[in-house]
Design a protein around this motif. Structure first.
Motif, PDB file in Angstrom:
ATOM      1  N   GLU A 125       0.827  -1.210   0.000  1.00 14.15           N
ATOM      2  CA  GLU A 125       0.000   0.000   0.000  1.00 14.15           C
ATOM      3  C   GLU A 125       0.858   1.257   0.000  1.00 14.15           C
ATOM      4  N   GLN A 126       1.949   1.241   0.779  1.00 17.04           N
ATOM      5  CA  GLN A 126       2.840   2.405   0.821  1.00 17.04           C
ATOM      6  C   GLN A 126       3.528   2.627  -0.524  1.00 17.04           C
ATOM      7  N   ILE A 127       3.901   1.535  -1.199  1.00 17.58           N
ATOM      8  CA  ILE A 127       4.530   1.669  -2.520  1.00 17.58           C
ATOM      9  C   ILE A 127       3.556   2.318  -3.493  1.00 17.58           C
ATOM     10  N   GLY A 128       2.311   1.827  -3.497  1.00 17.43           N
ATOM     11  CA  GLY A 128       1.306   2.415  -4.380  1.00 17.43           C
ATOM     12  C   GLY A 128       1.075   3.887  -4.091  1.00 17.43           C
ATOM     13  N   ALA A 129       0.999   4.244  -2.812  1.00 15.36           N
ATOM     14  CA  ALA A 129       0.793   5.652  -2.433  1.00 15.36           C
ATOM     15  C   ALA A 129       1.987   6.504  -2.820  1.00 15.36           C
ATOM     16  N   ALA A 130       3.210   5.978  -2.635  1.00 13.56           N
ATOM     17  CA  ALA A 130       4.414   6.730  -2.983  1.00 13.56           C
ATOM     18  C   ALA A 130       4.470   7.003  -4.486  1.00 13.56           C
ATOM     19  N   LEU A 131       4.087   6.018  -5.291  1.00  8.64           N
ATOM     20  CA  LEU A 131       4.058   6.235  -6.742  1.00  8.64           C
ATOM     21  C   LEU A 131       3.010   7.266  -7.113  1.00  8.64           C
ATOM     22  N   ARG A 132       1.850   7.141  -6.528  1.00  6.73           N
ATOM     23  CA  ARG A 132       0.766   8.085  -6.820  1.00  6.73           C
ATOM     24  C   ARG A 132       1.155   9.515  -6.445  1.00  6.73           C
ATOM     25  N   ASP A 133       1.853   9.657  -5.306  1.00 11.10           N
ATOM     26  CA  ASP A 133       2.229  10.985  -4.817  1.00 11.10           C
ATOM     27  C   ASP A 133       3.599  11.439  -5.316  1.00 11.10           C
ATOM     28  N   GLN A 134       4.240  10.587  -6.151  1.00 13.46           N
ATOM     29  CA  GLN A 134       5.577  10.879  -6.682  1.00 13.46           C
ATOM     30  C   GLN A 134       6.572  11.154  -5.549  1.00 13.46           C
ATOM     31  N   ARG A 135       6.582  10.215  -4.601  1.00 12.17           N
ATOM     32  CA  ARG A 135       7.427  10.341  -3.411  1.00 12.17           C
ATOM     33  C   ARG A 135       8.417   9.180  -3.385  1.00 12.17           C
ATOM     34  N   ALA A 136       9.677   9.495  -3.127  1.00 13.61           N
ATOM     35  CA  ALA A 136      10.696   8.443  -3.046  1.00 13.61           C
ATOM     36  C   ALA A 136      11.796   8.866  -2.085  1.00 13.61           C
ATOM     37  N   HIS A 137      12.503   7.883  -1.540  1.00 12.86           N
ATOM     38  CA  HIS A 137      13.626   8.119  -0.632  1.00 12.86           C
ATOM     39  C   HIS A 137      14.887   7.520  -1.254  1.00 12.86           C
ATOM     40  N   ARG A 138      15.963   8.262  -1.207  1.00 11.00           N
ATOM     41  CA  ARG A 138      17.230   7.791  -1.768  1.00 11.00           C
ATOM     42  C   ARG A 138      18.011   6.998  -0.722  1.00 11.00           C
TER      43      ARG A 138
END
Length: 299
Positions: A112-125
């Motif tokens: 669920e977090q992966i899907g939300a991160a993609l939808r919100d264009q959010r990522a951590h390096r």
């Protein structure tokens, strides 16, 4: 082929099959990102890597690994150093990388977090380690590279046909303990040479391997550095006593244990085949470099 899709590499045997029925729920959760979700088909480790590389070439916006550190290892070869997103759904026995980078323990919550991160264009390096072996082959690893006793155990276990399952690894430990001897190592850490005899040698981007053994308890996959550990010769009895302390990382308090930090490390010893993320990397010597921010983790 449809571009802008999520590629999913799943290992149904990860975690000894405990999450075999998990995939439909994971695919549904990932679909919340609004992109098509494409499960990848592979019958072996090399085929899994090839499938991930092909997915990225065809326009995948993310590659998601559903499994343990071995599945993560195969999938990250296709996205390391690229702007493609990477997701981890922990469904293996160890999940050391997932724990190190803050992925939820619950697989469906992680999806669920992966899907939300993609939808919100959010990522951590996060950093990755890149290796170069004597044949000029480069590979990436995410957690820990073993180049001492644990590597010898892995190599022996892989050569054994019996017994099956965890008992084979236990037997390999006993057999390697019976022939235990310190090896002569030469290690260069950011150009500084260290020579020593040791049974334990490892390089870590993350703190743990083998399902929570905190071999390098202070390793941080976001600090731009690798941690290197080696110990003065311990012998069978002291090595056996030291191993349980790995679960808590308290072994580093032993005065015979040395931990260094460096951006680039080269390890040389005779008769050692290195293993990283549980996968066979090949005989020493090997060079390991930290690549800061090499992966865009979706969580």
């Amino acid at each position: 082929m449809t571009s802008d899709f999520i590629a999913v590499l799943a290992n149904p045997s990860a975690g000894r099959g405990r999450h075999r029925g998990l995939l439909p729920g994971v695919l549904e959760a990932l679909g919340a990102a609004g992109c098509p979700v494409r499960p990848l088909v592979a019958g072996s480790g090399p085929e899994a890597e090839q499938a991930c590389h092909e997915a990225v070439a065809e326009g995948a916006v993310a590659v998601v690994a559903v499994g343990g550190d071995g599945t993560v290892h195969r999938a990250l070869q296709s996205v390391a150093g690229l702007p493609v997103g990477f997701g981890v759904v922990p469904a293996g026995t160890g999940n050391d990388f997932a724990h190190a980078v803050g992925v939820p323990h619950d697989p469906l919550k992680a999806a669920e977090q992966i899907g939300a991160a993609l939808r919100d264009q959010r990522a951590h390096r996060f950093d990755l380690a890149r290796t170069l072996d004597a044949n000029g082959e480069r590979r990436w690893f995410c957690a820990v590279l073993a180049a001492g006793f644990d590597a010898l155990v892995n190599e022996r276990a892989n050569r054994m046909r019996r017994p099956s399952g965890p008992r084979r690894y236990d037997l390999a430990i006993m057999l390697e303990l019976a022939r235990l001897r310190a090896r002569d190592y030469t290690v260069w850490a950011d150009g500084t040479e260290h020579t020593f005899a040791a049974e334990i040698v490892a390089v870590g981007n993350c703190a743990s391997y083998g399902g929570g053994m905190r071999i390098l308890p202070d390793a941080d996959p976001a600090d731009g550095l690798l941690d290197l550990i080696f110990a003065a010769p311990l012998g069978r009895l002291d090595l056996t006593r030291l191993k349980p302390r790995l679960r808590h990382g308290t072994h580093v308090r032993d005065p015979r244990v040395t931990v260094l930090r460096a951006r680039e490390i080269r390890i040389h010893a005779e008769g050692i085949v290195s293993y990283a993320d549980g996968e066979r990397f090949g005989p020493l010597p090997i060079e390991v470099s930290c690549v800061p921010g090499a992966i865009r983790l979706l969580r």
